[in-house]
Scaffold this motif. Structure first.
Motif, mmCIF file in Angstrom:
data_model
loop_
_atom_site.group_PDB
_atom_site.id
_atom_site.type_symbol
_atom_site.label_atom_id
_atom_site.label_comp_id
_atom_site.label_asym_id
_atom_site.label_seq_id
_atom_site.Cartn_x
_atom_site.Cartn_y
_atom_site.Cartn_z
ATOM 1 N N THR A 1 1.133 -1.195 0.028
ATOM 2 C CA THR A 1 -0.055 -0.098 -0.057
ATOM 3 C C THR A 1 0.791 1.179 -0.005
ATOM 4 O OG1 THR A 1 -0.038 0.132 2.369
ATOM 5 C CG2 THR A 1 -1.817 -1.218 1.252
ATOM 6 N N ALA A 2 0.355 2.377 -0.081
ATOM 7 C CA ALA A 2 1.119 3.590 -0.206
ATOM 8 C C ALA A 2 1.669 3.961 1.282
ATOM 9 C CB ALA A 2 0.227 4.773 -0.805
ATOM 10 N N GLU A 3 0.897 3.464 2.119
ATOM 11 C CA GLU A 3 1.340 3.970 3.627
ATOM 12 C C GLU A 3 2.533 2.826 3.985
ATOM 13 O OE1 GLU A 3 -1.860 3.249 2.546
ATOM 14 O OE2 GLU A 3 -2.645 4.946 3.208
ATOM 15 N N GLU A 4 2.410 1.658 3.376
ATOM 16 C CA GLU A 4 3.468 0.736 3.630
ATOM 17 C C GLU A 4 4.952 1.643 2.840
ATOM 18 O OE1 GLU A 4 3.946 -1.466 5.451
ATOM 19 O OE2 GLU A 4 2.323 -2.825 5.579
ATOM 20 N N SER A 5 4.820 1.977 1.696
ATOM 21 C CA SER A 5 5.879 2.566 1.037
ATOM 22 C C SER A 5 6.406 3.782 1.839
ATOM 23 C CB SER A 5 5.459 2.939 -0.506
ATOM 24 O OG SER A 5 4.575 4.084 -0.538
ATOM 25 N N LEU A 6 5.865 4.449 2.645
ATOM 26 C CA LEU A 6 6.258 5.627 3.266
ATOM 27 C C LEU A 6 6.566 5.451 4.979
ATOM 28 C CD1 LEU A 6 3.702 8.261 1.913
ATOM 29 C CD2 LEU A 6 6.256 7.811 1.085
ATOM 30 N N ALA A 7 6.496 4.077 5.008
ATOM 31 C CA ALA A 7 6.924 3.528 6.402
ATOM 32 C C ALA A 7 8.225 3.859 6.844
ATOM 33 C CB ALA A 7 6.637 2.014 6.756
ATOM 34 N N PRO A 8 8.730 4.271 8.033
ATOM 35 C CA PRO A 8 10.230 4.532 8.541
ATOM 36 C C PRO A 8 11.219 3.462 8.166
ATOM 37 C CG PRO A 8 8.727 5.408 10.157
ATOM 38 C CD PRO A 8 7.953 4.530 9.126
ATOM 39 N N TRP A 9 10.805 2.516 8.465
ATOM 40 C CA TRP A 9 11.749 1.131 8.073
ATOM 41 C C TRP A 9 12.153 0.932 6.750
ATOM 42 C CZ3 TRP A 9 11.051 -2.850 4.746
ATOM 43 C CH2 TRP A 9 9.637 -3.109 4.491
ATOM 44 N N THR A 10 11.292 1.635 5.724
ATOM 45 C CA THR A 10 11.560 1.315 4.449
ATOM 46 C C THR A 10 13.209 2.112 4.018
ATOM 47 O OG1 THR A 10 10.360 3.222 3.554
ATOM 48 C CG2 THR A 10 9.578 0.957 3.744
ATOM 49 N N ALA A 11 13.017 3.298 4.601
ATOM 50 C CA ALA A 11 14.207 4.387 4.621
ATOM 51 C C ALA A 11 15.478 3.585 5.102
ATOM 52 C CB ALA A 11 14.014 5.433 5.202
ATOM 53 N N SER A 12 15.300 2.739 6.247
ATOM 54 C CA SER A 12 16.344 2.181 6.805
ATOM 55 C C SER A 12 16.870 1.056 5.928
ATOM 56 C CB SER A 12 16.129 1.783 8.165
ATOM 57 O OG SER A 12 15.846 2.695 9.064
ATOM 58 N N SER B 1 19.060 2.425 3.026
ATOM 59 C CA SER B 1 20.305 2.728 3.542
ATOM 60 C C SER B 1 21.211 1.647 3.981
ATOM 61 C CB SER B 1 20.110 3.694 4.853
ATOM 62 O OG SER B 1 19.666 2.984 5.868
ATOM 63 N N ALA B 2 20.556 0.380 4.258
ATOM 64 C CA ALA B 2 21.459 -0.780 4.915
ATOM 65 C C ALA B 2 21.763 -1.468 3.459
ATOM 66 C CB ALA B 2 20.762 -1.488 5.694
ATOM 67 N N THR B 3 21.215 -1.349 2.377
ATOM 68 C CA THR B 3 21.282 -2.413 1.616
ATOM 69 C C THR B 3 21.691 -1.553 -0.030
ATOM 70 O OG1 THR B 3 18.939 -2.367 0.565
ATOM 71 C CG2 THR B 3 19.786 -4.217 2.165
ATOM 72 N N GLY B 4 21.145 -0.263 -0.094
ATOM 73 C CA GLY B 4 21.111 0.408 -1.313
ATOM 74 C C GLY B 4 20.181 -0.054 -2.333
ATOM 75 N N CYS B 5 19.303 -1.028 -1.909
ATOM 76 C CA CYS B 5 18.352 -1.490 -2.828
ATOM 77 C C CYS B 5 16.789 -0.860 -2.345
ATOM 78 C CB CYS B 5 18.212 -2.869 -2.713
ATOM 79 S SG CYS B 5 19.546 -3.643 -3.374
ATOM 80 N N ALA B 6 16.188 -0.207 -3.141
ATOM 81 C CA ALA B 6 14.679 0.036 -2.904
ATOM 82 C C ALA B 6 13.996 -0.890 -2.466
ATOM 83 C CB ALA B 6 14.167 1.100 -3.945
ATOM 84 N N VAL B 7 13.072 -0.567 -1.595
ATOM 85 C CA VAL B 7 12.075 -1.574 -0.993
ATOM 86 C C VAL B 7 10.566 -1.703 -1.992
ATOM 87 C CG1 VAL B 7 10.343 -2.393 0.900
ATOM 88 C CG2 VAL B 7 12.715 -1.190 1.307
ATOM 89 N N THR B 8 10.683 -2.809 -2.497
ATOM 90 C CA THR B 8 9.617 -3.240 -3.551
ATOM 91 C C THR B 8 8.424 -4.107 -2.999
ATOM 92 O OG1 THR B 8 10.652 -4.985 -4.367
ATOM 93 C CG2 THR B 8 11.141 -2.663 -5.394
ATOM 94 N N GLN B 9 8.610 -4.517 -1.780
ATOM 95 C CA GLN B 9 7.587 -5.444 -1.263
ATOM 96 C C GLN B 9 7.654 -5.308 0.470
ATOM 97 O OE1 GLN B 9 8.765 -9.140 -2.576
ATOM 98 N NE2 GLN B 9 11.065 -8.885 -1.965
ATOM 99 N N THR C 1 25.536 -3.650 9.644
ATOM 100 C CA THR C 1 25.257 -2.296 9.023
ATOM 101 C C THR C 1 24.738 -1.462 9.903
ATOM 102 O OG1 THR C 1 22.928 -3.125 8.877
ATOM 103 C CG2 THR C 1 24.338 -3.797 7.009
ATOM 104 N N GLU C 2 24.454 -1.757 11.250
ATOM 105 C CA GLU C 2 24.283 -0.736 12.129
ATOM 106 C C GLU C 2 22.740 0.022 11.753
ATOM 107 O OE1 GLU C 2 27.050 1.912 13.079
ATOM 108 O OE2 GLU C 2 28.656 0.512 13.922
ATOM 109 N N ALA C 3 21.982 -0.671 11.090
ATOM 110 C CA ALA C 3 20.549 -0.038 10.479
ATOM 111 C C ALA C 3 19.642 -0.379 11.672
ATOM 112 C CB ALA C 3 20.141 -0.525 9.293
ATOM 113 N N ALA C 4 19.018 0.424 11.971
ATOM 114 C CA ALA C 4 17.874 0.229 13.098
ATOM 115 C C ALA C 4 16.514 0.266 12.445
ATOM 116 C CB ALA C 4 17.997 1.390 14.142
ATOM 117 N N ALA C 5 15.418 -0.559 12.866
ATOM 118 C CA ALA C 5 14.159 -0.674 12.398
ATOM 119 C C ALA C 5 13.483 0.443 12.929
ATOM 120 C CB ALA C 5 13.889 -2.078 12.751
ATOM 121 N N GLY C 6 13.528 0.863 14.009
ATOM 122 C CA GLY C 6 12.803 2.118 14.459
ATOM 123 C C GLY C 6 11.650 1.319 15.509
#
Length: 538
Positions: A382-393, A396-404, A424-429
């Motif tokens: 959903t659109a809300e999922e694509s804007l969730a904070p964890w997608t940015a983390s 940043s951890a993989t260099g790959c955009a979240v598509t699912q 990677t020291e990435a945090a899920a939030g």
């Protein structure tokens, strides 16, 4: 109706022993009254012979050490069922196998297990020349322990409502190449029924003499090969080698197969798989969620190695027992991000957050591939999922955009991916507490981040198995709960909102708890000190 099979048999015997020219002359010169009298005599002779052979088979079956049920009952559709305390799908499978093999052994009929294509059922093979004797001993068995028989090949289930002790139930047997014997079993509350999708399938293998040595040819494909040497050596094999739904046998009795069939399945998982349950909500409804999760593992995933309860709150008094399979670990907030540090945890495990349940039998292959890659469940994008904070983390951890995104419910994890993520020291939030939130939450940040890192690293192959997600405050929640209880066709369940004010105020939490009691009526070996303690069953 009871005499119709004998009349048909008499007709076949008459055609076999009287040549066609003689029958043609008889039809024109012998009065119909005389012909009817001859056929009635054949019917009486066949009935007496069948009764004598059936009585002999019944005596053999009764001499066998068969496991009896506690009592008989009626299924919702009127058939005969058997009641067993502590019933599980695994126990029912073994009971079915032991009944059939004990009857075949008592009659001196050679058999061997076949790794069938359908993992849900255990398949046994006998020679075609023993087909008549097999029918008699199985009919005697089904008279002693009421069950049902249907033809699998060619497919015909018009006898599924007729007890297998009746001659009418075997009307398709003459042409059948594969038959299925089923027993319907339930536990004392009669909320859980097992057997319709299981049963024992019996294949009739024919002897082939075209080569210098005799071979047995199967009536249908199986997982290994369809032709074997008739003098092949028999070996013992665990049930888990025949079906992915079975427990790793350990000290349990194995079955017998031929050495040519001792080949790993393509989807066989050879590594241990643990289960991790998060315990976060003390109180009645929280304990019911934990109890249901433990029961779902016991009922539908008997192959799990160790169950780890990671507790961020004081554990209930009833949690304990089975020390070899249960580990309780106290932890602080955010422990789900460091599960690789749980003492003695396996490399591969299934994580079940509060409210995550198994709804029907599952296999390790449903969560992992044989080379160790995870198979996380995808969720609804959903659109809300694509804007969730964890997608940015995750980006940043993989260099790959979240598509699912990923569904709630049981999810596969590996310690290797958690260690990779930690580097990677990435945090899920922060995550929303799904049990107190007034609405359904989206993808859990921890699941989203871990599975995206695994997918980007080639260590995950997301799948699309459906998960039913319900919030306890859903208006009219009783109807979907009743549908789930009747159908029992969902592999994964996830309940949210049992601690929300909306659910507590409208009775939704009570409805879900009542549903859990009926959906999972059999106590697990991890519960003690209550009336449903499995050790208290007499």
């Amino acid at each position: 109706m009871a005499g119709s099979p004998s009349i048909g048999s008499a007709g076949r015997v008459y055609r076999r022993i009287v040549p066609q020219p003689v029958r043609a002359v008889a039809s024109s010169r012998v009065p119909p009254r005389v012909r009817r009298k001859v056929k009635r005599g054949l019917v009486r002779t066949l009935n007496r012979r069948e009764a004598r052979l059936h009585g002999r088979a019944l005596r053999l079956v009764r001499k066998s050490d068969l496991v009896a049920s506690e009592r008989r009952t009626r299924t919702p559709d009127g058939r005969v069922g058997h009641v067993h305390s502590g019933l599980t799908a695994e126990l029912a499978r073994r009971l079915d196998h032991d009944l059939v093999t004990a009857a075949l052994d008592a009659a001196g009929i050679a058999w061997f297990a076949v790794p069938a294509l359908d993992d849900r059922r255990i398949c046994l093979a006998v020679e075609q020349q023993d087909k008549g004797q097999v029918r008699r001993v199985l009919r005697a068995l089904l008279e002693e322990h009421t069950g049902y028989v249907v033809s699998v090949s060619p497919s015909s289930d018009d006898t599924r409502m007729i007890p297998g002790s009746h001659l009418r139930a075997w009307k398709n047997y003459g042409k059948a190449k594969v038959v299925r014997i089923t027993w319907l079993r339930t536990e004392p509350t009669e909320n859980l029924w097992v057997g319709e999708e299981q049963g024992i399938e019996i294949e009739f293998w024919t002897v082939n003499n075209t080569l210098s040595y005799e071979r047995l040819v199967g009536p249908r494909p199986n997982r290994v090969q369809r032709v074997v040497s008739r003098d092949a050596v028999g070996i013992e094999i665990g049930f888990d080698r025949l079906s992915g739904y079975c427990d790793i046998d350990g000290d349990k009795e194995p079955t017998v197969t031929l050495e040519q069939f001792d080949i790993p399945r393509l989807e066989e998982i050879a590594f241990p798989v643990d289960a991790v349950l998060l315990w976060e909500h003390p109180g009645p409804w929280g304990e019911e969620l934990l109890r249901a999760s433990l029961r779902s593992i016991h009922q539908y995933a008997p192959w799990t190695d160790v169950v780890h309860v990671v507790a961020t709150a004081p554990v209930p008094d009833w949690l304990g027992g089975d020390e070899g399979r249960l580990s309780v670990v106290s932890a602080g907030a955010g422990a789900d991000a460091h599960l690789q540090h749980v003492p003695e945890i396996a490399e591969h495990f299934i994580l079940m957050r509060p409210g995550a349940l198994l709804g029907r039998p599952v296999r390790p292959f449903d969560y992992f591939t044989p080379n160790g890659v995870t198979r996380p469940r995808r969720g609804r994008w959903t659109a809300e999922e694509s804007l969730a904070p964890w997608t940015a983390s995750a980006y940043s951890a993989t260099g790959c955009a979240v598509t699912q995104v990923f569904a709630p419910g049981p999810q596969p994890y590996t310690c290797g991916v958690l260690n990779r993520l930690a580097s990677t020291e990435a945090a899920a939030g922060p995550a929303v507490d799904g049990q107190t939130a007034p609405t359904l939450p989206g993808t859990h940040p921890g699941d989203g981040l871990v599975h995206h890192v695994a997918y980007a690293s080639g260590l995950a192959d997301p799948s699309g198995e459906t998960t039913v997600v319900l919030h306890a405050a859903l208006p009219g929640i009783g109807q979907p709960l009743r549908r789930l209880l009747v159908r029992r066709d969902t592999q994964h369940l996830q309940f949210f909102g049992l601690g929300s004010d909306e659910a507590l105020g409208t009775g939704g939490s009570e409805a879900v708890i009542s549903f859990l009691h009926r959906y999972f009526p059999v106590a697990s070996p991890f519960e003690h000190g209550n009336s449903e303690d499995p050790d208290n069953h007499t």
